[in-house]
Design an enzyme around this catalytic site. Structure first.
Site, short mmCIF file in Angstrom:
data_model
loop_
_atom_site.label_atom_id
_atom_site.label_comp_id
_atom_site.label_asym_id
_atom_site.label_seq_id
_atom_site.Cartn_x
_atom_site.Cartn_y
_atom_site.Cartn_z
CB CYS A 82 -8.82 -1.50 2.79
SG CYS A 82 -9.57 -0.08 3.65
CG HIS A 110 -4.64 0.07 3.69
ND1 HIS A 110 -4.84 -0.38 2.40
CD2 HIS A 110 -5.75 0.97 3.92
CE1 HIS A 110 -5.95 -0.10 1.81
NE2 HIS A 110 -6.36 0.84 2.86
CD GLU A 126 -1.74 -2.55 1.39
OE1 GLU A 126 -2.77 -1.78 0.67
OE2 GLU A 126 -2.22 -3.16 2.48
#
Length: 305
Positions: A142, A235, A237
């Site tokens: 990011c 993102h 994650e």
């Protein structure tokens, strides 16, 4: 194989409950295995939540991984106890002479600042130059992805009129690249950002390949041809409720955020979020560790140059 982390790290309890094999550092040193050395430079304010998210993705591999949590600031973030930072994080100066198989640099809530206005920008530049000499492959996420392409290639982002927030369909552009091995031709991934680097800017750099992109979100995965740098603008994650937490946080702050796209069931915030990116997020990290790190990194880390 397990990930090796400090025994008292809060992430250990969460991961153990999810049946993820974690091993305390003291036990790991007694095994006759050369684990991959992976550093995580965690720039997110809620350090503990981000630790769990990243360690979960790193765990889905047969490789043994030893993790160092790294910081470049001296002040404890407001959302993380100082005791946690003091107990589990290494100051960058303490690991500056160490070499790593892999390094992950997280995003940061710095969208509205020019890079030179970021209080630790000078230190970030030092870390990015250091990584080119001390790390086999670095994964930037990011904000860090945009910061890195600015530092390495001079590609500056522009700010979108409204925040890109939601889950978007992406297309694989380089189906034979090992980083995308096993990916479906179209897959979902979450984004939460204002910044964007134009596709044409990435294309202008012969050292870079756009591996996956989205009509709505632009470039998602970009990698250097030597596999030593990977830039992920979203993102992968994130947990299922992370975008919801950000949305309600902004509502409470009076920011009047737009509803995250393609996220809540029936686009109704009273309904639960729809998790549709976990498998590809996990595969991305597994492929990075295998093909961009393990298959290339020298057995003697001192040979990294």
């Amino acid at each position: 194989m397990p990930i090796c982390i400090p025994g008292e790290l809060p992430a250990q309890d969460v991961l153990s409950e999810e049946n993820i094999f974690v091993m305390e550092s003291n036990r790991a040193v007694n095994q006759d295995i050369r684990p991959l050395q992976v550093g995580i430079l965690n720039l997110m304010p809620n350090k503990i939540e981000t630790e769990v998210q990243l360690l979960r993705l790193l765990s889905n591999t047969p490789l043994q991984i030893s993790v160092d949590l790294i910081r470049i600031d001296t002040e404890a973030p407001k959302n993380t106890p100082k005791a946690h930072m003091d107990a589990f994080y290494h100051q960058f100066e303490d690991v500056v002479n160490k070499k790593y198989d892999g390094l992950i640099v997280t995003g940061a809530p710095l969208a509205m600042l020019d890079y030179e206005q970021v209080k630790y920008w000078d230190k970030m530049q030092v870390v990015m130059d250091w990584a080119r000499r001390h790390v086999q492959s670095t994964l930037f996420l990011c904000w860090a992805a945009h910061a890195a392409v600015y530092h390495y290639f001079g590609l500056n982002r522009f700010l979108r009129e409204s925040k890109l927030s939601g889950v978007y369909a992406h297309q694989v552009k380089q189906e034979h690249d090992e980083l995308l091995r096993g990916f479906d031709p179209i897959f979902n991934a979450p984004h939460s950002r204002f910044g964007e680097v134009a596709l044409d800017d990435y294309d202008s750099q012969p050292e870079l390949d756009i591996l996956a992109s989205s009509e709505q979100a632009g470039a998602y995965i970009v990698a250097s041809k030597d596999k030593r740098m990977v830039f992920v603008t979203g993102h992968p994650e994130y947990d299922s409720d992370t975008l919801a937490q950000e949305y309600y946080r902004d509502l409470k702050a009076g920011i009047k955020p737009e509803l995250p796209d393609n996220y809540f069931l029936n686009d109704d915030p009273a309904q639960p979020p729809v998790m549709s990116w976990r498998s590809h997020g996990s595969l991305l990290f597994t492929n990075w560790l295998n093909y961009y790190v393990y298959q290339i990194t020298p057995y003697n880390l001192s040979d990294i140059a």
